[in-house]
Structures are given as C-alpha cells and as structure tokens.
Design a protein around this motif. Structure first.
Motif, PDB file in Angstrom:
ATOM      1  N   HIS A   1      -8.701   4.663  -0.948  1.00 49.74           N
ATOM      2  CA  HIS A   1      -9.664   4.251  -2.563  1.00 49.74           C
ATOM      3  C   HIS A   1      -8.481   2.937  -2.289  1.00 49.74           C
ATOM      4  N   LEU A   2      -8.097   2.441  -2.172  1.00 50.17           N
ATOM      5  CA  LEU A   2      -8.262   0.601  -1.508  1.00 50.17           C
ATOM      6  C   LEU A   2      -9.290  -0.112  -1.394  1.00 50.17           C
ATOM      7  N   SER A   3      -9.464   0.385  -0.504  1.00 49.94           N
ATOM      8  CA  SER A   3     -10.966  -0.182   0.523  1.00 49.94           C
ATOM      9  C   SER A   3     -11.618  -0.371  -0.901  1.00 49.94           C
ATOM     10  N   VAL A   4     -12.065   1.027  -1.465  1.00 49.92           N
ATOM     11  CA  VAL A   4     -13.413   0.762  -2.685  1.00 49.92           C
ATOM     12  C   VAL A   4     -12.995  -0.288  -3.242  1.00 49.92           C
ATOM     13  N   LEU A   5     -11.886  -0.026  -4.028  1.00 50.23           N
ATOM     14  CA  LEU A   5     -11.378  -0.760  -5.103  1.00 50.23           C
ATOM     15  C   LEU A   5     -11.804  -2.632  -4.272  1.00 50.23           C
ATOM     16  N   THR A   6     -11.413  -2.681  -3.694  1.00 48.06           N
ATOM     17  CA  THR A   6     -11.409  -4.216  -3.453  1.00 48.06           C
ATOM     18  C   THR A   6     -13.109  -4.397  -2.510  1.00 48.06           C
ATOM     19  N   ARG A   7     -13.512  -3.551  -2.098  1.00 49.97           N
ATOM     20  CA  ARG A   7     -15.200  -3.954  -2.020  1.00 49.97           C
ATOM     21  C   ARG A   7     -16.132  -4.398  -3.739  1.00 49.97           C
ATOM     22  N   SER A   8     -15.489  -3.476  -5.184  1.00 53.05           N
ATOM     23  CA  SER A   8     -15.399  -3.845  -5.506  1.00 53.05           C
ATOM     24  C   SER A   8     -15.442  -5.114  -6.121  1.00 53.05           C
ATOM     25  N   GLY A   9     -14.304  -5.434  -6.734  1.00 52.79           N
ATOM     26  CA  GLY A   9     -13.974  -7.156  -6.072  1.00 52.79           C
ATOM     27  C   GLY A   9     -12.758  -7.341  -7.590  1.00 52.79           C
ATOM     28  N   LEU A  10     -12.493  -5.617  -7.400  1.00 51.25           N
ATOM     29  CA  LEU A  10     -11.464  -5.136  -8.982  1.00 51.25           C
ATOM     30  C   LEU A  10      -9.955  -5.773  -8.607  1.00 51.25           C
ATOM     31  N   ILE A  11      -9.425  -5.666  -7.049  1.00 54.04           N
ATOM     32  CA  ILE A  11      -8.786  -5.645  -6.640  1.00 54.04           C
ATOM     33  C   ILE A  11      -8.450  -6.573  -5.111  1.00 54.04           C
ATOM     34  N   ARG A  12      -7.257  -7.576  -4.486  1.00 50.99           N
ATOM     35  CA  ARG A  12      -7.861  -8.267  -3.354  1.00 50.99           C
ATOM     36  C   ARG A  12      -6.188  -8.232  -2.423  1.00 50.99           C
TER      37      ARG A  12
ATOM     38  N   ALA B   1       0.787  -0.927   0.008  1.00 50.02           N
ATOM     39  CA  ALA B   1      -0.142  -0.232   0.135  1.00 50.02           C
ATOM     40  C   ALA B   1       0.768   1.049  -0.146  1.00 50.02           C
ATOM     41  N   GLY B   2       1.763   1.108   0.717  1.00 53.49           N
ATOM     42  CA  GLY B   2       2.852   2.443   0.754  1.00 53.49           C
ATOM     43  C   GLY B   2       4.017   2.505  -0.209  1.00 53.49           C
ATOM     44  N   ASP B   3       3.282   2.023  -1.157  1.00 53.39           N
ATOM     45  CA  ASP B   3       4.188   2.223  -2.558  1.00 53.39           C
ATOM     46  C   ASP B   3       3.557   2.394  -3.571  1.00 53.39           C
ATOM     47  N   ILE B   4       1.961   1.862  -3.202  1.00 53.65           N
ATOM     48  CA  ILE B   4       1.489   2.257  -4.123  1.00 53.65           C
ATOM     49  C   ILE B   4       0.862   4.077  -4.045  1.00 53.65           C
ATOM     50  N   GLY B   5       1.076   4.479  -2.916  1.00 49.65           N
ATOM     51  CA  GLY B   5       1.204   5.401  -2.538  1.00 49.65           C
ATOM     52  C   GLY B   5       1.937   6.361  -3.187  1.00 49.65           C
ATOM     53  N   ASP B   6       3.077   6.869  -2.844  1.00 49.03           N
ATOM     54  CA  ASP B   6       3.893   7.169  -2.595  1.00 49.03           C
ATOM     55  C   ASP B   6       4.346   6.899  -4.309  1.00 49.03           C
ATOM     56  N   ALA B   7       4.258   5.769  -5.007  1.00 45.05           N
ATOM     57  CA  ALA B   7       4.274   6.468  -6.974  1.00 45.05           C
ATOM     58  C   ALA B   7       2.999   7.130  -7.555  1.00 45.05           C
ATOM     59  N   LEU B   8       1.933   7.354  -6.994  1.00 41.96           N
ATOM     60  CA  LEU B   8       0.661   8.036  -7.320  1.00 41.96           C
ATOM     61  C   LEU B   8       0.896   9.155  -6.412  1.00 41.96           C
ATOM     62  N   ASP B   9       1.694   9.755  -5.664  1.00 43.05           N
ATOM     63  CA  ASP B   9       1.917  10.881  -4.402  1.00 43.05           C
ATOM     64  C   ASP B   9       0.805  10.588  -3.895  1.00 43.05           C
ATOM     65  N   VAL B  10      -0.455  10.146  -2.981  1.00 43.14           N
ATOM     66  CA  VAL B  10      -1.117  10.248  -2.043  1.00 43.14           C
ATOM     67  C   VAL B  10      -0.984  10.252  -1.024  1.00 43.14           C
ATOM     68  N   ARG B  11      -1.629  10.832  -0.120  1.00 43.11           N
ATOM     69  CA  ARG B  11      -1.802  10.263   1.021  1.00 43.11           C
ATOM     70  C   ARG B  11      -1.854   8.883   1.810  1.00 43.11           C
TER      71      ARG B  11
ATOM     72  N   ILE C   1       0.584  -4.420   4.150  1.00 43.67           N
ATOM     73  CA  ILE C   1      -0.963  -5.165   3.136  1.00 43.67           C
ATOM     74  C   ILE C   1      -0.397  -5.328   1.550  1.00 43.67           C
ATOM     75  N   ARG C   2      -0.557  -6.074   0.878  1.00 42.51           N
ATOM     76  CA  ARG C   2       0.166  -6.487  -0.518  1.00 42.51           C
ATOM     77  C   ARG C   2      -0.744  -6.317  -0.827  1.00 42.51           C
ATOM     78  N   TYR C   3      -0.982  -5.123  -2.040  1.00 47.70           N
ATOM     79  CA  TYR C   3      -2.123  -5.558  -2.957  1.00 47.70           C
ATOM     80  C   TYR C   3      -2.288  -5.991  -4.357  1.00 47.70           C
TER      81      TYR C   3
ATOM     82  N   THR D   1      -6.114   8.261   2.349  1.00 50.38           N
ATOM     83  CA  THR D   1      -6.825   8.601   0.995  1.00 50.38           C
ATOM     84  C   THR D   1      -6.640   7.935   0.271  1.00 50.38           C
ATOM     85  N   MET D   2      -5.110   6.973   0.392  1.00 50.56           N
ATOM     86  CA  MET D   2      -4.479   5.585  -0.652  1.00 50.56           C
ATOM     87  C   MET D   2      -5.890   4.899  -0.142  1.00 50.56           C
ATOM     88  N   SER D   3      -5.990   4.951   1.538  1.00 55.21           N
ATOM     89  CA  SER D   3      -6.236   3.662   2.257  1.00 55.21           C
ATOM     90  C   SER D   3      -7.997   3.432   1.731  1.00 55.21           C
TER      91      SER D   3
END
Length: 110
Positions: free
Chosen positions: A52-63, A35-45, A71-73, A48-50
């Motif tokens: 976004h990751l929760s929304v994507l996980t609930r949608s079934g598009l990421i795990r 998760a931290g690397d994703i936030g760093d790569a996209l320059d997102v705090r 936590i690795r996504y 806030t990233m947490s």
C-alpha cells in the motif's frame, strides 16, 4: 498536475487501507510516521502495508525518507496540493466567490 497523474492519485486513494494511510499521514503532519507504526495503527500486516505504501508513493501522494533502519513516511503536500488544484482548476467559471466556501472548508485552521 495532468489528468493521468490525477487518475493515478485517485486510483491509489480508491482502496480503503490506502485512504486510511493517507489520512493518517495528513494527521501526522511534518513528523510523519515509521512504516511499522502505520501498520500497527491500522492493524495491517507488514508485507501488505509495504504494498500500500508503494502504491501511494508512486502516485505522488506520500514520500519517504530512511530513518536509521526504518523508513518514515510523510504526506507529500505538493502532491496533495496538485490534486486539489487539478480538481478545482476551472472552478466556478471565473467567479472566485463561489469557490471560497470550498477553500475555507479545506483550509487548515491551525
């Protein structure tokens, strides 16, 4: 995939940062990303990233999986496949040759 699940996936992808996260994880492939690397790569705090990751996980598009203290996504290939199958379910009125260019375009060249 049913229509409501597809709508959840589209809603998750309809926000710019979440779309960027999804595409980044598609590129990361089987290795996924912490998760931290994703936030760093996209320059997102982190907080806030947490969200976004929760929304994507609930949608079934990421795990995700726990990797020590982080936590690795990963992209959920079944979720992505389900969404693409939903979109192309009635493709081309039974003429598969009309769908082939689309399939060729989205197929991995690796």
């Amino acid at each position: 995939m049913d229509k409501n699940h597809a709508l959840d996936a589209f809603a998750a992808l309809s926000q710019a940062t979440r779309l960027d996260v999804f595409r980044l994880l598609v590129k990361a492939g089987d290795a996924g990303m912490p998760a931290g690397d994703i936030g760093d790569a996209l320059d997102v705090r982190q907080n806030t990233m947490s969200t976004h990751l929760s929304v994507l996980t609930r949608s079934g598009l990421i795990r995700n999986t726990r990797d020590g203290r982080s936590i690795r996504y990963f992209v959920d290939m079944d979720g992505m496949r389900g969404l693409l199958a939903f979109l192309m379910e009635d493709c081309c009125g039974g003429c598969p040759d009309l769908c082939q260019p689309v399939i060729d375009e989205i197929a991995c060249a690796c």
